[in-house]
Design an enzyme around this catalytic site. Structure first.
Site, PDB file in Angstrom:
ATOM      1  CB  CYS A 181     -33.533  46.776  -3.956  1.00 38.52           C
ATOM      2  SG  CYS A 181     -33.135  46.340  -5.664  1.00 38.52           S
ATOM      3  CG  HIS A 187     -38.440  45.514  -2.764  1.00 37.83           C
ATOM      4  ND1 HIS A 187     -38.496  44.689  -1.662  1.00 37.83           N
ATOM      5  CD2 HIS A 187     -37.124  45.828  -2.925  1.00 37.83           C
ATOM      6  CE1 HIS A 187     -37.276  44.500  -1.174  1.00 37.83           C
ATOM      7  NE2 HIS A 187     -36.424  45.182  -1.923  1.00 37.83           N
TER       8      HIS A 187
END
Length: 539
Positions: free
Chosen positions: A459, A440
């Protein structure tokens, strides 16, 4: 002549087994398959199939490969593979040489006992002129070489068991090796060297070459590791010091400094050499002699050789070759690499999980690009950070972080709305997995400038999210650069399904050879090297 062999008991047992013609379970040696080879390809002599079965009965170390070995011989109607009318073949000699020189493969498996096969080979080499293929020594050597090839191939090119790799938190599916096909190819094509058929990724061979280079460097410079560079300050272009002269000599040995200059003067050439060395070690590339650079120069060569061996083991587990488009995130490198048709297209910096929130090593296929995403706050962050903030500041906390809450009691869920302050930035890339890990964007761009970038909750933050979105959707003509830019700034979530399969590999490699042919090293950020070293080296 046979009395000279070290295994008389085994030979006697095998001879008796053959003479008795023992009955075997259906599907073992007695069933022949002559459809795979022509008569011209056979060596004139063939073995009694019961001899192969009896040999395997007495050699438990080859039990995992029993059916494959039998199948190999069935397909050639039990004719010799390693022995021809002149005796031992060139392929047999090449395989024996490979086993004798396997320090460069990094094998440290006590179950891989090569001594019996080597003794038999040496005995037959010494006595071959006085024996013929009907002698039991020939036949035992033949089967032993085949069994040894299966064992050696699996451990050298396949690596440790998949259970061990899972214990090391490696969840990328392991490659599978067709050893029978590999052996068949090696035997059928005498002009093809075994090395050209190795079922390993190209990186394995590159690292093996570097391992041999460092081993030669250590041999040619036996006192190298005992000479330490003492540094009391930072040095940069224009300075003079004995430390600078010592750094030049060390960089010359490593190949970073091509100049023959060994003076104590800090020259522009040294500046360039230092930047190259720093790039290879993931350090700040500023051409300054500082503590981290000197520490890397002072490490013993054995340290780097073992680091190469650890990563050769990991590379045994990965696909031999990937000729498709794919993404690779190398955690210790803090980099994402995009490949097109198996060739590197571009790379960018990433931020990965902290040691306490480590990013998992696994692979999945990219399914969705999500523009202007919501961020559903994970349970751990909700419990440790968000709920305490709400208890302290109430709805003001939600408003300040552009969040919205639903549910009540023990069923509260909170998500952050799309926008410039969203923790996922303006786009995310989903490859659905049980670890809830994805790529992301992020509004916090400053961390990408750090040398070591393990700051996330697990992440992976991407420094060039728009470029990645353009790359993923480049084959879809409806997604122009302008349309992607608009979607990223729409403040309205939009899912886009990726039409073509794009595998995403989240890997962990602390040593590799880059696209410029440079040997790279990185720190063991999660301690995985340490765990693997305990298995390989007992450390």
């Amino acid at each position: 002549m046979l009395k000279k062999i070290v295994l008389p008991t085994l030979l006697l047992a095998l001879a008796v087994a053959c003479q008795q013609g023992q009955k075997r379970p259906k599907g073992e040696g007695i069933n022949r398959d002559t459809t795979h080879y022509t008569k011209e390809e056979y060596i004139a002599e063939a073995m009694d199939s019961n001899l192969v079965v009896a040999f395997l009965d007495h050699h438990a170390e080859f039990a995992p490969y029993r059916e494959s070995i039998l199948d190999f011989y069935r397909k050639r109607d039990f004719h010799f593979a390693w022995i021809d009318s002149a005796g031992l073949t060139e392929q047999a000699g090449g395989f024996m040489n490979m086993m004798r020189q396997d320090e460069a493969t990094g094998i440290r498996d006590s179950s891989l006992d090569k001594s019996a096969a080597l003794r038999l080979y040496d005995s037959l080499s010494a006595e071959g002129s006085e024996l013929n293929r009907k002698d039991l020594l020939y036949r035992i050597t033949e089967i032993s070489l085949t069994g040894q090839f299966f064992d050696y191939a699996q451990k050298t090119w396949g690596g440790m068991t998949s259970d061990n790799s899972k214990d090391l938190e490696w969840f990328i599916p392991r490659k599978k090796i067709n050893v029978e096909s590999l052996l068949d190819s090696v035997i059928r094509y005498p002009k093809t060297a075994i090395a050209t058929n190795e079922p390993v990724n190209r990186q394995y061979k590159l690292l093996r070459d570097e391992l041999q280079r460092l081993a030669k460097l250590a041999k040619d410079n036996p006192v190298l590791d005992s000479i330490r560079i003492e540094k009391k300050k930072t040095y940069k272009s224009g300075d003079s010091s004995n430390v600078i002269a010592a750094v030049k000599k060390r960089l010359q040995m490593y190949g970073d400094f091509k100049d023959s200059d060994t003076t104590s003067r800090f020259t522009p050439q040294l500046d360039s050499a230092l930047r190259n060395f720093q790039a290879r070690f993931g350090q700040k590339e500023d051409g300054v002699i500082r503590e981290s650079t000197v520490a890397s120069l002072n490490r013993p060569l054995e340290h780097y050789m073992q680091q190469i061996l650890l990563n050769m083991e990991r590379i045994r587990w990965v696909p031999v070759e990937v000729n498709t488009d794919y993404l690779l995130v190398n955690i210790p490198e803090f980099r994402l690499h995009a490949y097109e048709d198996g060739k590197l297209a571009w790379s960018c910096n990433v931020v990965v999980g902290t040691q306490g929130n480590s990013t998992v090593i696994f692979s999945k296929d990219l399914k969705y690009v999500v523009f202007s995403p919501y961020w559903n706050v994970p349970p751990g962050i909700l419990r440790k950070e968000v709920l305490p903030g709400i208890r302290k500041s109430g709805k003001a906390y939600l408003a300040r972080h552009n969040m919205e809450m639903s549910g009540s009691g023990n069923s509260i869920s909170i998500r952050q709305k799309p926008g410039p302050s969203n923790s996922l930035g303006k786009v995310k890339f989903l490859f659905p997995n049980e670890y809830n890990i994805y790529l992301h964007d992020t509004p916090s761009k400053g961390l990408f400038n750090e040398t070591k970038r393990s700051f996330s909750h697990g992440c992976i933050r991407v420094s060039e999210p728009k470029k990645l979105a353009e790359w993923v959707l480049r084959k879809d003509s409806s997604w122009t650069t302008a349309k992607i830019d608009a979607a990223m700034n729409a403040n309205k979530e939009k899912y886009v399904t990726v039409k073509e399969k794009i595998p995403v590999f989240i890997g962990y490699f602390t040593a590799w050879v880059d696209s410029q042919g440079r040997l790279n090293f990185r720190d063991d950020v999660y301690g995985h090297d340490k765990k693997l070293a305990a298995l390989l080296f007992g450390k």
